[in-house]
Write an enzyme that holds these catalytic residues in place. Sequence first.
Site, short mmCIF file in Angstrom:
data_model
loop_
_atom_site.label_atom_id
_atom_site.label_comp_id
_atom_site.label_asym_id
_atom_site.label_seq_id
_atom_site.Cartn_x
_atom_site.Cartn_y
_atom_site.Cartn_z
N ALA A 131 35.21 52.56 41.08
CA ALA A 131 34.32 52.96 39.98
C ALA A 131 35.02 52.85 38.63
O ALA A 131 35.68 53.79 38.18
CB ALA A 131 33.81 54.38 40.22
N LEU A 132 34.85 51.69 38.01
CA LEU A 132 35.48 51.40 36.72
C LEU A 132 34.42 51.32 35.61
O LEU A 132 34.57 51.93 34.56
CB LEU A 132 36.25 50.07 36.83
N GLU A 134 31.10 51.46 33.15
CA GLU A 134 30.23 52.51 32.60
C GLU A 134 29.09 51.84 31.84
O GLU A 134 29.21 50.67 31.48
CB GLU A 134 31.04 53.41 31.66
N SER A 139 32.43 44.84 30.27
CA SER A 139 33.49 43.87 29.94
C SER A 139 34.58 44.55 29.12
O SER A 139 35.76 44.26 29.29
CB SER A 139 32.89 42.72 29.12
N TRP A 163 26.86 50.59 38.04
CA TRP A 163 27.02 49.35 38.81
C TRP A 163 28.04 49.55 39.92
O TRP A 163 28.81 48.64 40.21
CB TRP A 163 27.51 48.17 37.94
N ASP A 245 43.63 41.75 40.31
CA ASP A 245 44.39 40.50 40.49
C ASP A 245 44.31 40.02 41.94
O ASP A 245 44.34 38.83 42.21
CB ASP A 245 45.86 40.69 40.09
N ARG A 248 39.97 39.56 42.52
CA ARG A 248 39.30 38.55 41.70
C ARG A 248 39.39 37.18 42.40
O ARG A 248 38.42 36.44 42.44
CB ARG A 248 40.02 38.50 40.36
N GLU A 368 33.46 41.83 38.30
CA GLU A 368 34.93 41.67 38.25
C GLU A 368 35.34 40.73 37.13
O GLU A 368 36.25 39.93 37.27
CB GLU A 368 35.48 41.24 39.62
N GLU A 372 32.81 34.49 30.89
CA GLU A 372 33.34 34.45 29.52
C GLU A 372 34.64 35.25 29.43
O GLU A 372 35.57 34.88 28.70
CB GLU A 372 32.31 35.02 28.53
C1 LIG Z 1 26.16 43.37 41.64
C2 LIG Z 1 27.19 44.06 40.83
C3 LIG Z 1 28.16 44.82 41.45
C4 LIG Z 1 29.11 45.50 40.68
N1 LIG Z 1 30.02 46.31 41.32
C5 LIG Z 1 30.89 47.03 40.56
C6 LIG Z 1 31.78 47.98 41.18
O1 LIG Z 1 31.80 48.13 42.41
N2 LIG Z 1 32.59 48.71 40.39
C7 LIG Z 1 32.61 48.60 39.02
O2 LIG Z 1 33.37 49.29 38.37
N3 LIG Z 1 31.77 47.70 38.41
C8 LIG Z 1 30.92 46.93 39.14
N4 LIG Z 1 30.06 46.05 38.53
C9 LIG Z 1 30.06 45.97 37.07
C10 LIG Z 1 30.57 44.66 36.52
O3 LIG Z 1 31.95 44.56 36.64
C11 LIG Z 1 30.05 44.57 35.08
O4 LIG Z 1 28.66 44.34 35.16
C12 LIG Z 1 30.73 43.46 34.30
O5 LIG Z 1 32.06 43.81 34.02
C13 LIG Z 1 29.98 43.18 33.00
O6 LIG Z 1 29.77 44.37 32.28
P1 LIG Z 1 28.31 44.70 31.71
O7 LIG Z 1 27.34 44.57 32.81
O8 LIG Z 1 28.38 45.99 31.00
O9 LIG Z 1 28.00 43.53 30.71
P2 LIG Z 1 28.51 43.43 29.19
O10 LIG Z 1 29.92 43.92 29.08
O11 LIG Z 1 27.47 44.01 28.32
O12 LIG Z 1 28.55 41.85 29.02
C14 LIG Z 1 27.34 41.08 28.98
C15 LIG Z 1 27.69 39.62 28.90
O13 LIG Z 1 28.37 39.38 27.69
C16 LIG Z 1 29.21 38.25 27.86
N5 LIG Z 1 30.53 38.61 27.33
C17 LIG Z 1 31.32 39.62 27.70
N6 LIG Z 1 32.45 39.65 26.95
C18 LIG Z 1 32.34 38.63 26.08
C19 LIG Z 1 33.16 38.13 25.03
N7 LIG Z 1 34.32 38.72 24.71
N8 LIG Z 1 32.74 37.04 24.32
C20 LIG Z 1 31.56 36.46 24.60
N9 LIG Z 1 30.74 36.87 25.60
C21 LIG Z 1 31.12 37.94 26.33
C22 LIG Z 1 29.22 37.89 29.34
O14 LIG Z 1 28.37 36.79 29.57
C23 LIG Z 1 28.65 39.14 29.99
O15 LIG Z 1 27.96 38.85 31.18
C24 LIG Z 1 29.11 45.35 39.28
C25 LIG Z 1 28.14 44.56 38.66
C26 LIG Z 1 27.19 43.92 39.41
C27 LIG Z 1 26.15 43.09 38.70
#
Ligand SMILES: Cc1cc2nc3c(=O)[nH]c(=O)nc-3n(C[C@H](O)[C@H](O)[C@H](O)COP(=O)(O)OP(=O)(O)OC[C@H]3O[C@@H](n4cnc5c(N)ncnc54)[C@H](O)[C@@H]3O)c2cc1C
Length: 391
Positions: A131-132, A134, A139, A163, A245, A248, A368, A372
């Site tokens: 659970a990382l 929020e 990202s 998520w 690491d 991924r 993970e 981007e």
């Molecule tokens: C099916 C599923 C399972 C998951 N399981 C887990 C889990 O078990 N534990 C956990 O902790 N998390 C989990 N996650 C969360 C996942 O790691 C996040 O959804 C992911 O890190 C993206 O964060 P966000 O959804 O808040 O999108 P945002 O951070 O809002 O990003 C949206 C989009 O912006 C773009 N973007 C991001 N950064 C940049 C940048 N610097 N420049 C340009 N574009 C950018 C990318 O296209 C990204 O998809 C899961 C997500 C999904 C969909």
Amino acid sequence: MADTAYLDWPFFEERHSALARELDAWAAQHIAQEAARDVDAACRALVKQLGKAGWLRHAIGGSAYGAVGDTIDTRSICLIRETLARHAGLADFAFAMQGLGSGAITLFGSAANRAAYLPRVAQGDAIAAFALSEPDAGSDVGAMACTARRDGDEYILDGEKTWISNGGIADFYVVFARTGEAPGSRGISAFIVDADTAGLDIAERIELIAPHPLARLRFSDCRVPASNMLGEAGQGFKVAMATLDVFRTSVAAAALGFARRAFDEALERASGRKMFGKTLADFQLTQAKLAQMATGIDAASLLTYRAAWLRDQGRKVTKEAAMAKLTATETAQQVIDAAVQLFGGLGVVSEQPVERLYREIRALRIYEGASEVQQLIIARELLAGLAPAKP
Ligand SMILES: Cc1cc2nc3c(=O)[nH]c(=O)nc-3n(C[C@H](O)[C@H](O)[C@H](O)COP(=O)(O)OP(=O)(O)OC[C@H]3O[C@@H](n4cnc5c(N)ncnc54)[C@H](O)[C@@H]3O)c2cc1C
């Protein structure tokens, strides 16, 4: 098993190809292909099944705790994920989450923590989660708002995680929370939180295009023993990144499994589908498509197993794992889309293998670290090696 020539690549030892072949035969016999009506029950059953058959012993490290070896073997994890993904996405998910959810315990847990959790994870008796993320920190992990403040021998957690895979069915969560030693990503710590701890609630279950258990968690005055901290206070970001690491690269492997399955399905369909007095595969347009799919799979596979092999040699793989995940997930999406196209109308019929794969692959380009983010990691690693420019 379809084309297994890659198992002879120099990245692998004899034990790796034996493992992949044995698992492939087992999965063909034991893993259900049809969609589960109750995804929670299906996932629980898969964890039990994978544990009983011994496959989860590869998901953890430490032979004293029931693991196959003392360290996590990245190539084995990748081959298992690739093979399971080729058979059924949910089976891959069940395996992967046991590894991701307990990875920080293997890598940073005290002996007591490892003894308390790892054997149950390996046997399929405890379901793990990581659970990382929020609502406002996906990202951008450094924007994390969930807090943990020390109170005697305990930490008190407050905030939300979202998520979270296995959210709602997990027996414990590895939770990252802000302990405030420094701003941004340097003031975070990692904790094991048992699912039945008072103050931890499932705020919402989230439905996905390819169903698997997922939830938003709420922590309110949630007390955990200080001994449940993984690594040092303030080192949670390091704990998360070291875990990622390993896993991924395994996301890349799962993407490969989906892509290989789509390719096999497409090849069979194209060779059998009659049209214009020939078969679909007789047309050069089809052949170009098949050639591109196969080449993309091999390129992604080489990057994936390079990263896995390098990590197993004890090398830093931040850049290589990012390259593997970026290439394998993006390539798999293209391969699967091409397979759907080759199937024509049948390709979009619910629960056809290529339709299922089309839904399964999408999230891998986001979680993970979105594609981007992988690009930024690769660039950061490349630029870090350069001397600073003179003014
Ligand atoms: C099916 C599923 C399972 C998951 N399981 C887990 C889990 O078990 N534990 C956990 O902790 N998390 C989990 N996650 C969360 C996942 O790691 C996040 O959804 C992911 O890190 C993206 O964060 P966000 O959804 O808040 O999108 P945002 O951070 O809002 O990003 C949206 C989009 O912006 C773009 N973007 C991001 N950064 C940049 C940048 N610097 N420049 C340009 N574009 C950018 C990318 O296209 C990204 O998809 C899961 C997500 C999904 C969909």
